[in-house]
Design a protein around this motif. Structure first.
Motif, PDB file in Angstrom:
ATOM      1  N   LEU A 144       0.836  -1.206   0.000  1.00  0.00           N
ATOM      2  CA  LEU A 144       0.000   0.000   0.000  1.00  0.00           C
ATOM      3  C   LEU A 144       0.869   1.253   0.000  1.00  0.00           C
ATOM      4  O   LEU A 144       0.590   2.211  -0.729  1.00  0.00           O
ATOM      5  N   TYR A 145       1.926   1.266   0.801  1.00  0.00           N
ATOM      6  CA  TYR A 145       2.793   2.436   0.883  1.00  0.00           C
ATOM      7  C   TYR A 145       3.466   2.729  -0.458  1.00  0.00           C
ATOM      8  O   TYR A 145       3.443   3.867  -0.947  1.00  0.00           O
ATOM      9  N   LEU A 146       4.052   1.708  -1.055  1.00  0.00           N
ATOM     10  CA  LEU A 146       4.767   1.911  -2.316  1.00  0.00           C
ATOM     11  C   LEU A 146       3.821   2.293  -3.452  1.00  0.00           C
ATOM     12  O   LEU A 146       4.120   3.194  -4.251  1.00  0.00           O
ATOM     13  N   LEU A 147       2.672   1.632  -3.537  1.00  0.00           N
ATOM     14  CA  LEU A 147       1.719   1.956  -4.594  1.00  0.00           C
ATOM     15  C   LEU A 147       1.125   3.346  -4.395  1.00  0.00           C
ATOM     16  O   LEU A 147       0.845   4.052  -5.372  1.00  0.00           O
ATOM     17  N   SER A 148       0.928   3.759  -3.143  1.00  0.00           N
ATOM     18  CA  SER A 148       0.434   5.114  -2.885  1.00  0.00           C
ATOM     19  C   SER A 148       1.450   6.149  -3.328  1.00  0.00           C
ATOM     20  O   SER A 148       1.102   7.177  -3.927  1.00  0.00           O
ATOM     21  N   GLY A 149       2.730   5.885  -3.031  1.00  0.00           N
ATOM     22  CA  GLY A 149       3.769   6.791  -3.501  1.00  0.00           C
ATOM     23  C   GLY A 149       3.806   6.872  -5.012  1.00  0.00           C
ATOM     24  O   GLY A 149       3.938   7.957  -5.597  1.00  0.00           O
ATOM     25  N   LEU A 150       3.686   5.720  -5.665  1.00  0.00           N
ATOM     26  CA  LEU A 150       3.649   5.700  -7.132  1.00  0.00           C
ATOM     27  C   LEU A 150       2.399   6.407  -7.663  1.00  0.00           C
ATOM     28  O   LEU A 150       2.456   7.074  -8.698  1.00  0.00           O
ATOM     29  N   GLY A 151       1.289   6.251  -6.954  1.00  0.00           N
ATOM     30  CA  GLY A 151       0.064   6.928  -7.376  1.00  0.00           C
ATOM     31  C   GLY A 151       0.209   8.435  -7.339  1.00  0.00           C
ATOM     32  O   GLY A 151      -0.236   9.142  -8.252  1.00  0.00           O
ATOM     33  N   GLY A 152       0.859   8.946  -6.291  1.00  0.00           N
ATOM     34  CA  GLY A 152       1.109  10.381  -6.224  1.00  0.00           C
ATOM     35  C   GLY A 152       2.038  10.845  -7.321  1.00  0.00           C
ATOM     36  O   GLY A 152       1.804  11.883  -7.958  1.00  0.00           O
ATOM     37  N   SER A 153       3.088  10.082  -7.575  1.00  0.00           N
ATOM     38  CA  SER A 153       4.031  10.445  -8.640  1.00  0.00           C
ATOM     39  C   SER A 153       3.366  10.398 -10.012  1.00  0.00           C
ATOM     40  O   SER A 153       3.623  11.247 -10.873  1.00  0.00           O
ATOM     41  N   THR A 154       2.504   9.404 -10.205  1.00  0.00           N
ATOM     42  CA  THR A 154       1.841   9.263 -11.511  1.00  0.00           C
ATOM     43  C   THR A 154       0.932  10.449 -11.803  1.00  0.00           C
ATOM     44  O   THR A 154       0.944  10.998 -12.913  1.00  0.00           O
TER      45      THR A 154
ATOM     46  N   GLY B 182      -3.135  12.125  -5.576  1.00  0.00           N
ATOM     47  CA  GLY B 182      -2.881  10.822  -6.188  1.00  0.00           C
ATOM     48  C   GLY B 182      -2.607   9.750  -5.154  1.00  0.00           C
ATOM     49  O   GLY B 182      -3.105   8.623  -5.243  1.00  0.00           O
ATOM     50  N   GLY B 183      -1.801  10.088  -4.138  1.00  0.00           N
ATOM     51  CA  GLY B 183      -1.525   9.137  -3.078  1.00  0.00           C
ATOM     52  C   GLY B 183      -2.747   8.831  -2.235  1.00  0.00           C
ATOM     53  O   GLY B 183      -2.988   7.674  -1.868  1.00  0.00           O
ATOM     54  N   LEU B 184      -3.527   9.861  -1.924  1.00  0.00           N
ATOM     55  CA  LEU B 184      -4.738   9.686  -1.109  1.00  0.00           C
ATOM     56  C   LEU B 184      -5.724   8.732  -1.769  1.00  0.00           C
ATOM     57  O   LEU B 184      -6.221   7.784  -1.141  1.00  0.00           O
ATOM     58  N   VAL B 185      -6.013   8.962  -3.044  1.00  0.00           N
ATOM     59  CA  VAL B 185      -6.975   8.124  -3.761  1.00  0.00           C
ATOM     60  C   VAL B 185      -6.445   6.695  -3.896  1.00  0.00           C
ATOM     61  O   VAL B 185      -7.172   5.718  -3.674  1.00  0.00           O
ATOM     62  N   THR B 186      -5.175   6.561  -4.241  1.00  0.00           N
ATOM     63  CA  THR B 186      -4.585   5.231  -4.400  1.00  0.00           C
ATOM     64  C   THR B 186      -4.638   4.450  -3.094  1.00  0.00           C
ATOM     65  O   THR B 186      -5.019   3.272  -3.066  1.00  0.00           O
ATOM     66  N   GLY B 187      -4.253   5.089  -1.989  1.00  0.00           N
ATOM     67  CA  GLY B 187      -4.272   4.414  -0.700  1.00  0.00           C
ATOM     68  C   GLY B 187      -5.658   3.989  -0.284  1.00  0.00           C
ATOM     69  O   GLY B 187      -5.848   2.883   0.251  1.00  0.00           O
ATOM     70  N   ALA B 188      -6.648   4.839  -0.529  1.00  0.00           N
ATOM     71  CA  ALA B 188      -8.025   4.498  -0.160  1.00  0.00           C
ATOM     72  C   ALA B 188      -8.538   3.323  -0.987  1.00  0.00           C
ATOM     73  O   ALA B 188      -9.202   2.412  -0.458  1.00  0.00           O
TER      74      ALA B 188
END
Length: 301
Positions: free
Chosen positions: A180-190, A254-260
């Motif tokens: 979740l942490y890594l994908l959230s970071g990637l979501g924010g970067s994306t 991006g990170g918020l939505v991905t994490g949720a």
């Protein structure tokens, strides 16, 4: 106070108003959940997923009852992860990684930052060449998540990681928390790569931290906590995101939505096919990011 026939006493509050029973391990924590084996009341912090309902830690450890496999008797988090002696180990490791990279930034300087920060497509004066995600440097989407230049920036992010990580990691388990942490970071970067100016660099763990915040909102809803303080914290964080200067709101959102999204897939997955559903949700989110990055790259190049 009388005991109801065939059941425990019904707790009552002031003036005889009925109230939920307290968790047998945490007095003062009201709960409507009971262990399916011993029928003792258990709060969200204590309940462990079972094949049917939830069980208390003592029943799981003792393996009381028959007809259950050894794996079914192992303590599990609400997302199906294994319980460990140090429930915040991954959080501590992530903090250590961020501190180590920050030490490299202090010792190696601007050129090191230019090699790892998130940038879409631009000429780097420090490196003397074209750089960016669109220049086949996809690694920048992840390396920027561990990169900080200012002491106040890293302190603020690591404080958020320590506060949120110690609540989210025990609820998910180590592997699910790390994913979740890594994908959230990637979501924010994306999202930053998609929306921000291609020559605008950004860095920091804020996207991943906001992903933990989105996950915490989902977890709080799942275990039926009072959502008002959770929503208040989220609201204040969003206000600061859009009002403070030099903030990459794209990375935060991006990170918020991905994490949720990932947290919802983890804690609401059906127990029978939980691991498969959780892997599918993570894979689908990652696939969306890859497609989005490819589309943006084709536009920039």
């Amino acid at each position: 106070m009388e005991q109801a026939p065939g059941g425990p006493q019904e707790p009552r509050g002031p003036q005889g108003v009925p109230r939920l029973p307290d968790c047998y391990r945490h007095p003062g924590s009201e709960t409507g959940i009971s262990c399916t084996r011993c029928d003792r009341p258990i709060c969200p912090q204590c309940m462990i997923n079972a094949s049917v309902g939830y069980q208390c830690p003592e029943c799981v450890r003792s393996g009381s009852g028959t007809g259950h496999s050894a794996s079914a008797q192992q303590p599990r988090t609400i997302a199906g992860g294994s319980l460990h002696g140090d429930p915040a180990l991954v959080t501590k490791v992530l903090i250590g990684l961020n501190v180590a990279v920050f030490a490299l930034v202090l010792s190696l300087g601007e050129r090191f930052v230019s090699q790892l920060e998130l940038i879409g497509y631009a000429f780097s004066p420090q490196l003397g060449e074209i750089v960016g995600v669109a220049h086949d440097q996809w690694y920048r989407l992840l390396t920027a998540v561990f990169l900080h230049q200012e002491l106040s920036h890293i302190l603020f992010n690591l404080l958020g990681l320590w506060f949120l990580g110690r609540m989210v990691e025990p609820a998910l388990g180590r592997r699910r928390f790390l994913a979740l942490y890594l994908l959230s970071g990637l979501g924010g970067s994306t999202l930053a790569y998609l929306v921000a100016e291609p020559n605008q660099p950004s860095l920091g763990a804020s996207g991943a931290i906001f992903g933990l915040m989105g996950a915490f909102v989902v977890l709080a809803r799942r275990v039926q906590l009072d959502m008002r303080p959770v929503v208040l914290i989220l609201g204040v964080s969003l206000v600061l995101t859009f009002t403070r200067p030099d903030i990459s709101w794209e990375g935060h959102i991006g990170g918020l939505v991905t994490g949720a999204v990932i947290a919802a897939g983890m804690v609401y997955a059906p127990r029978e096919r939980r691991a498969l559903v959780q892997s599918a949700v993570c894979g689908a989110v990652l696939l969306v990011m890859v497609v989005a990055v490819l589309a943006r790259t084709s536009v920039l190049t």
